[in-house]
Scaffold this motif. Structure first.
Motif, short mmCIF file in Angstrom:
data_model
loop_
_atom_site.label_atom_id
_atom_site.label_comp_id
_atom_site.label_asym_id
_atom_site.label_seq_id
_atom_site.Cartn_x
_atom_site.Cartn_y
_atom_site.Cartn_z
N ALA B 178 -31.90 -53.03 -27.87
CA ALA B 178 -31.34 -54.30 -27.40
C ALA B 178 -29.82 -54.18 -27.30
O ALA B 178 -29.21 -54.70 -26.36
N GLY B 179 -29.23 -53.46 -28.27
CA GLY B 179 -27.78 -53.22 -28.25
C GLY B 179 -27.36 -52.43 -27.02
O GLY B 179 -26.21 -52.52 -26.57
N GLN B 180 -28.28 -51.64 -26.48
CA GLN B 180 -27.99 -50.85 -25.26
C GLN B 180 -28.43 -51.60 -24.00
O GLN B 180 -28.58 -50.99 -22.94
N ASN B 181 -28.67 -52.89 -24.13
CA ASN B 181 -29.16 -53.75 -23.03
C ASN B 181 -30.53 -53.33 -22.51
O ASN B 181 -30.93 -53.70 -21.41
N LYS B 182 -31.31 -52.55 -23.31
CA LYS B 182 -32.68 -52.18 -22.91
C LYS B 182 -33.64 -53.19 -23.57
O LYS B 182 -34.41 -52.86 -24.47
N PHE B 183 -33.50 -54.45 -23.11
CA PHE B 183 -34.24 -55.54 -23.77
C PHE B 183 -35.76 -55.41 -23.57
O PHE B 183 -36.53 -55.66 -24.49
N ASP B 184 -36.17 -55.06 -22.35
CA ASP B 184 -37.62 -54.98 -22.07
C ASP B 184 -38.28 -53.94 -22.95
O ASP B 184 -39.36 -54.16 -23.50
N MET B 205 -42.44 -60.31 -34.76
CA MET B 205 -42.39 -61.55 -34.00
C MET B 205 -41.19 -62.42 -34.39
O MET B 205 -40.73 -63.24 -33.60
N ALA B 206 -40.72 -62.20 -35.60
CA ALA B 206 -39.53 -62.94 -36.04
C ALA B 206 -38.27 -62.42 -35.34
O ALA B 206 -37.29 -63.15 -35.17
N VAL B 207 -38.30 -61.16 -34.92
CA VAL B 207 -37.13 -60.53 -34.28
C VAL B 207 -37.14 -60.75 -32.76
O VAL B 207 -36.07 -60.87 -32.16
N VAL B 208 -38.34 -60.85 -32.18
CA VAL B 208 -38.46 -60.91 -30.72
C VAL B 208 -37.66 -62.07 -30.08
O VAL B 208 -36.94 -61.84 -29.10
N PRO B 209 -37.76 -63.33 -30.60
CA PRO B 209 -37.06 -64.43 -29.91
C PRO B 209 -35.58 -64.17 -29.68
O PRO B 209 -35.05 -64.47 -28.61
N ALA B 210 -34.92 -63.60 -30.68
CA ALA B 210 -33.47 -63.33 -30.55
C ALA B 210 -33.22 -62.32 -29.43
O ALA B 210 -32.29 -62.51 -28.62
N ILE B 211 -34.05 -61.29 -29.38
CA ILE B 211 -33.87 -60.26 -28.33
C ILE B 211 -34.20 -60.86 -26.96
O ILE B 211 -33.52 -60.58 -25.97
N PHE B 212 -35.23 -61.71 -26.93
CA PHE B 212 -35.61 -62.36 -25.67
C PHE B 212 -34.46 -63.24 -25.16
O PHE B 212 -34.16 -63.24 -23.96
N GLN B 213 -33.80 -63.94 -26.11
CA GLN B 213 -32.65 -64.79 -25.75
C GLN B 213 -31.52 -63.93 -25.19
O GLN B 213 -30.92 -64.27 -24.17
N GLN B 214 -31.27 -62.79 -25.85
CA GLN B 214 -30.25 -61.84 -25.37
C GLN B 214 -30.58 -61.40 -23.94
O GLN B 214 -29.70 -61.28 -23.10
N LYS B 215 -31.87 -61.15 -23.74
CA LYS B 215 -32.34 -60.66 -22.43
C LYS B 215 -32.05 -61.70 -21.33
O LYS B 215 -31.46 -61.36 -20.31
N ILE B 216 -32.43 -63.00 -21.60
CA ILE B 216 -32.26 -64.00 -20.53
C ILE B 216 -30.78 -64.33 -20.33
O ILE B 216 -30.36 -64.64 -19.22
N ASP B 217 -29.99 -64.23 -21.42
CA ASP B 217 -28.54 -64.47 -21.30
C ASP B 217 -27.91 -63.39 -20.43
O ASP B 217 -27.11 -63.66 -19.55
#
Lengths: 318, 318
Positions: B178-184, B205-217
């Motif tokens: 996620a830090g490398q913008n490889k959200f998918d 599943m507790a970690v996914v929402p934050a990464i998903f938010q990063q992805k859509i942002d």
């Protein structure tokens, strides 16, 4: 021409005698196949790698499809034998039948969707079979402008692996004759010799019984073996006693005997049972099968056959 | 009173059948685990058709025993090694090939080359050529064999153990991605954890929402920049349409959504001034809706997994 006519007449008388002798007993089937040497010389072999060992086997199908001379010789012999009331199995047709039967088995389905049951051993047995194989070899010799044919016809018992008839020789060299003509002459020149030795074999069979091979094996799930004692005697000895009692003049040879298997060769069995019914190896071994099933043995066993002259009893299961 | 009894009885029967339907509809643990089927190339001279046949058999075994056969995460595999224990070629017409095969099935970690459980079965096959003999032997593998149950159960237990032991590493790797913008890829890694590994699944599943938010942002910023560039380059009806198509795909939950709205308003105003017509811009209705977020996360993972080239390299177990 006169020589050819005489040959044909002699062969006809031979085969008529042979045919009447077989009116009651089970007739052995005869089939002509080219020998391995002929197939190899003419390039009809398939080579396999059998776990590191190169294995060559004859490709009969290819030979029948591609070699017109082979077809000519086989059809000539088939014709001569059929004219005398002794038709031979045609190997080419047998191969085609096997292929179509295999396809039919693959397609056969019950209304409930069940297929045909076929064990690996059943599949293995789906090959062209005959009681006597006429193995055919010929080579064309060329000496300058002259050509001659060396012809060899061997009659082999499929079960005892014995050569029961033979005819071999080299035809007269010719300047002008075509190869098919030379081959035709060779067939006519050798067939009566072949039938002579075949007749001798059949005469011996009537006098001393049919010669068969009997194998005794055991399933590895059976806890006993052929060294297990029954009434103070090993099972192998008990089987030998039965063989001595039931063969013609007590003639048989125990070729191999271990705790797990026995091989009986040169087993002479009567052509008819006590009721006058013609029997073969399977009919003969049914007696041994029942003998082993009954007390004191009570051994469940499986009887398998291979043509008229070979039977195997596997102890300890069905 | 009698009617009341009947009504009560009906309610009781319906409640029982409803609870049974709930139980039946609930997916078993194994059903939520999936294995990739892999047959290596180095199996002893195995024909290509037979290899495909074996892959199909493995797939049948997996599905017949209640596990998914199409893995989203292809780390865990079911594979097989085939050893030819006997091979015989008969010199018959036609020549027959008889094989005895020892087929050993493995479940394990394909990336590490580590086997979790194995099961060996012996099968025999006969055919006119190598492929037919192999296929006949493989056909004899019964996919309903109850022995597969314990083999698969053992493999499943080990897979669950793996996830529970490696969970922190999986989460760490996902955060790095996620830090490398490889959200998918990060979401794919986290959602690939089977929900049967409850402990690990909950952590992921507790970690996914934050990464998903990063992805859509991140996607919002990228799309906004692209739309701005398109609009600034053209300032026409066509440019508005192109920019609008990009703006419509921006997730309303993303951080820069208001900026995208401001841009769309700006475009609409300018179009009215220049083109004298209303710019009919609508956001994608599907995106803005409240939805099953777990499904949305999983869809991202599946889409990423499906888009990957299918050239995963596995290490052999033997």
């Amino acid at each position: 021409m006169k020589k050819v006519l005489n040959t044909v007449l002699i062969a006809a008388f031979m085969l008529l005698g042979l045919n009447s002798a077989f009116s009651q007993a089970k007739k052995p089937t005869i089939m002509i196949l080219p020998s391995d040497v002929w197939c190899n010389t003419n390039g009809y072999m398939i080579e396999y790698d059998n776990q590191g060992t190169k294995v060559k086997v004859s490709d009969y199908k290819k030979a029948f499809q591609e070699n017109a001379d082979l077809l000519l010789v086989i059809s000539k012999i088939n014709g001569l034998m059929a004219d005398r009331g002794f038709p031979l199995k045609n190997a080419e047709s047998v191969l085609k039948s096997l292929a179509s039967e295999s396809a039919e088995d693959a397609m056969l389905t019950s209304k409930e969707g069940a297929g045909v049951s076929e064990s690996p051993i059943d599949k293995l047995k789906k090959s062209a079979k005959a009681d006597i194989i006429m193995q055919l070899t010929w080579t064309v010799n060329t000496t300058g402008p002259k050509k001659s044919v060396t012809f060899n016809l061997q009659g082999l018992d499929s079960y005892t692996d014995k050569q029961i008839a033979t005819a071999a020789g080299t035809g007269a060299p010719s300047f002008s004759a075509e190869l098919p003509v030379l081959l035709e002459e060779a067939v006519l020149a050798h067939l009566d010799n072949f039938n002579n030795s075949l007749q001798t074999h059949f005469n011996d069979m009537f006098e001393n019984g049919r010669e068969i091979i009997v194998r005794i094996k055991k399933f590895d799930s059976w806890e006993n073996d052929l060294e297990t004692d029954y009434e103070g005697k090993e099972l192998s000895a008990q089987i030998e006693d039965w063989m001595a009692k039931n063969t013609v003049k007590g003639r048989f040879s125990t070729t191999d005997a271990t705790a797990d298997m026995m091989l009986f060769e040169q087993v002479r069995i009567p052509l008819y049972d006590e009721t006058g019914k013609a029997i073969d190896a399977r009919g003969f071994c049914k007696g041994l099968q029942n003998h082993l099933k009954n007390p004191p043995y009570g051994i469940v066993n499986k009887l398998m056959m291979k043509g008229l002259g070979q039977a195997t009893i596997v102890l300890g299961g069905k | 009173m009698k009617k009341l009894n009947i009504v009560l009885l009906l309610i009781f029967v319906m409640s029982i059948s409803f609870s049974q339907a709930q139980t039946a509809g609930k997916m078993s643990d194994k059903g939520r685990l999936a294995l990739a089927v892999w047959v290596p190339d180095q199996i002893e001279n195995m024909p290509v058709i037979a290899k495909k046949n074996l892959e199909n058999k493995l797939m049948q075994i997996v599905t017949a025993n209640g596990m998914g056969g199409d893995a989203m995460n292809s780390r865990f595999i079911i594979t097989a090694n085939v050893m030819v224990t006997t091979k015989d070629i008969t010199a018959t017409a036609p020549p027959m090939q008889a094989y005895t095969l020892d087929v050993t099935l493995y479940i394990g970690d394909g990336f590490e080359g580590k086997s979790f459980s194995s099961y060996t079965t012996t099968c025999k096959g006969v055919g006119e050529n190598e492929t037919k003999a192999y296929n006949a032997a493989l056909k004899a593998i019964k996919t309903s064999d109850p022995n597969y149950q314990s083999f698969i159960e053992k493999g499943k237990t080990k897979i669950i153990e793996y996830y529970n032991a490696q969970c922190d590493i999986i989460i760490k790797e996902a955060k790095t991605l996620a830090g490398q913008n490889k959200f998918d890829e990060a979401i794919w890694k986290l959602t690939a954890v089977p929900d049967v590994c409850t402990e690990c699944w909950n952590k992921c599943m507790a970690v996914v929402p934050a990464i998903f938010q990063q992805k859509i942002d991140f996607e919002c910023k990228t799309k906004l920049l692209e739309a701005n560039n398109l609009w600034n380059a053209g300032q026409s009806w066509d440019a508005a349409q192109s920019a609008g198509a990009i703006l419509a795909t921006i997730d309303p939950k993303s951080a820069c959504f208001n900026e995208s709205k401001a841009l769309s308003d700006k475009i609409a105003k300018r179009i009215k001034e220049v083109d004298k017509r209303e710019w009919d811009f609508k956001y994608d209705k599907e995106i803005g809706l409240e939805r099953d977020m777990i499904k949305a996360y999983r869809d991202v993972g599946v889409a990423y997994g499906n888009g990957q080239p299918q050239n995963v390299t596995y290490k052999s177990f033997w």
